[in-house]
Design an enzyme around this catalytic site. Structure first.
Site, PDB file in Angstrom:
ATOM      1  N   SER A 188      77.131   3.221  46.158  1.00 19.15           N
ATOM      2  CA  SER A 188      77.470   4.555  46.641  1.00 19.15           C
ATOM      3  C   SER A 188      78.452   5.241  45.705  1.00 19.15           C
ATOM      4  O   SER A 188      79.279   4.578  45.059  1.00 19.15           O
ATOM      5  CB  SER A 188      78.122   4.406  48.017  1.00 19.15           C
ATOM      6  OG  SER A 188      78.799   5.579  48.379  1.00 19.15           O
ATOM      7  N   TYR A 216      84.806   1.325  53.237  1.00 16.95           N
ATOM      8  CA  TYR A 216      83.377   1.382  52.915  1.00 16.95           C
ATOM      9  C   TYR A 216      83.169   1.349  51.398  1.00 16.95           C
ATOM     10  O   TYR A 216      82.403   0.538  50.869  1.00 16.95           O
ATOM     11  CB  TYR A 216      82.758   2.665  53.518  1.00 16.95           C
ATOM     12  CG  TYR A 216      81.381   2.947  52.989  1.00 16.95           C
ATOM     13  CD1 TYR A 216      80.295   2.159  53.371  1.00 16.95           C
ATOM     14  CD2 TYR A 216      81.147   3.992  52.083  1.00 16.95           C
ATOM     15  CE1 TYR A 216      79.031   2.396  52.873  1.00 16.95           C
ATOM     16  CE2 TYR A 216      79.882   4.236  51.574  1.00 16.95           C
ATOM     17  CZ  TYR A 216      78.825   3.434  51.980  1.00 16.95           C
ATOM     18  OH  TYR A 216      77.580   3.671  51.469  1.00 16.95           O
ATOM     19  N   LYS A 275      81.527  -1.680  48.533  1.00 16.28           N
ATOM     20  CA  LYS A 275      80.529  -1.471  47.464  1.00 16.28           C
ATOM     21  C   LYS A 275      81.084  -1.950  46.117  1.00 16.28           C
ATOM     22  O   LYS A 275      80.371  -2.562  45.325  1.00 16.28           O
ATOM     23  CB  LYS A 275      80.135   0.007  47.393  1.00 16.28           C
ATOM     24  CG  LYS A 275      79.464   0.539  48.660  1.00 16.28           C
ATOM     25  CD  LYS A 275      78.130  -0.132  48.926  1.00 16.28           C
ATOM     26  CE  LYS A 275      77.479   0.335  50.208  1.00 16.28           C
ATOM     27  NZ  LYS A 275      76.213  -0.347  50.516  1.00 16.28           N
TER      28      LYS A 275
END
Ligand code: UDP
Length: 323
Positions: free
Chosen positions: A117, A141, A145
């Site tokens: 992302s 989040y 990644k």
């Protein structure tokens, strides 16, 4: 026939990739826990309803099925939730990816495509942001990644896998045939929420922040059509099968639209007006996120096909009114 395994193949992006793979004759196994996806969206292949934490079951599927490539979409994706429940994100994203990679190692499967992302960049200093920019996420989040990319890099250096990590910018739109589309239970994304406001399903649309240092004070994002992103996965898979070396690639068009511009386009496409309310900034939103896509164009020879905000919104609207 090429055999692939897709985790999260019942979800929004995964199901669009499964559609492309199926249309092109791949044999597909999908693993999905259906936490946000729907079995109806898996148009090809066999669906195993399973959580990736069940490593033994994943391993037996891998051993029996022997896919040449694993495409890994499964994961939790709501930024705000990751701030409130970080452990859920570290366990589900990082923990389960490690389990999947261990199972792959045991089953001797070594090609991997990962859904990363633009959240890895945090608030980028350079726009459009290249893959070489510093990785400094501003939420758990994004950190999940980065951590997974780090693990992949180390495994690749050790000669255990080759991988392509695709860093998605703002994925939107739906299959143009209208067979599948976004399937979030509680959508947080701008285009979907704006369409729901146009439909009357939401009483109004909120704009989170109007004093950003941008042309109209609202955040700018690089919206990419989900089918162009699906094509990037297909090309990444071919690249790995042709012996391509591990790499990390941005997936975006290299241009951006503000929240207000998106709202205007939604009103135009849907021919409906709706109430818009200006609100405080949402936590952790970078002002501008636009991809430098030079690398993916060069490495995968990827050519965007649906680079039109109008088309993105039209396909999403078609899906929205059907459902
Ligand atoms: N946004 C908004 N209202 C909404 C949803 C999103 O103003 O109802 C804004 C959000 O603050 C961000 C942009 O729209 O600036 C894109 O948000 P989205 O959640 O779609 O994607 P993100 O960039 O956060 O991954």
């Amino acid at each position: 026939m090429l055999k692939v395994l897709v985790t999260g193949g019942a979800g929004y992006i995964g199901s669009h990739v499964v559609k492309i793979l199926g249309e092109r004759g791949c044999q597909i196994a999908v693993i999905d826990n259906l936490s946000s996806g729907s079995p109806k969206h898996v148009l090809y292949g066999n669906l195993w309803i399973l959580d990736l934490s069940q490593k033994d079951k994943v391993l037996s599927i891998l051993k029996e099925y022997q896919p040449e490539v694993v495409l890994h979409f499964a994961g939790s994706i709501v930024v705000e939730e990751s701030v409130k429940e970080p452990l859920k994100y570290y366990e589900n994203n990082v923990g389960n990816t490690i389990k999947l990679l261990c199972a792959m190692k045991e089953a001797k499967i070594n090609k991997f495509i990962f859904s990363s992302s633009a959240a890895v960049y945090g608030i980028p200093e350079v726009i459009p942001v290249p893959e070489t920019a510093e990785l400094k996420p501003i939420n758990p989040y994004g950190w999940t990644k980065v951590m997974i990319e780090r693990i992949l890099e180390d495994l690749s250096k050790a000669g255990e896998i080759t991988y392509v990590s695709l860093r998605y910018f703002n994925v939107a739109g739906a299959d143009k045939e209208g067979k599948i589309g976004p399937s979030y239970r509680k959508p947080t994304h701008l285009i979907i929420r704006a369409l729901k406001a146009a439909k009357g399903e939401l009483p109004f649309l909120e704009i989170y922040g109007t004093d950003y240092p941008t042309r109209d004070g609202t955040c700018i994002r690089d919206y990419i059509h989900v089918m162009d992103l699906a094509e990037a996965h297909f090309l990444a898979m071919e690249y790995l099968l042709d012996g391509g070396k591990s790499t990390v690639l941005n997936c975006g068009y290299g241009r951006g639209f503000s929240v207000r511009e998106v709202i205007e386009e939604v009103k135009k496409v849907t021919k409906r007006d709706f109430k818009v309310i200006e609100r405080e900034k949402r936590l952790g939103d970078p002002p501008v996120l636009i991809a430098d896509n030079t690398k993916i164009k060069k490495v995968l020879n990827w050519t965007p096909f649906y680079d039109s905000l109008e088309f993105i919104i039209k396909t999403a609207w078609k899906w929205e009114i059907k459902n």
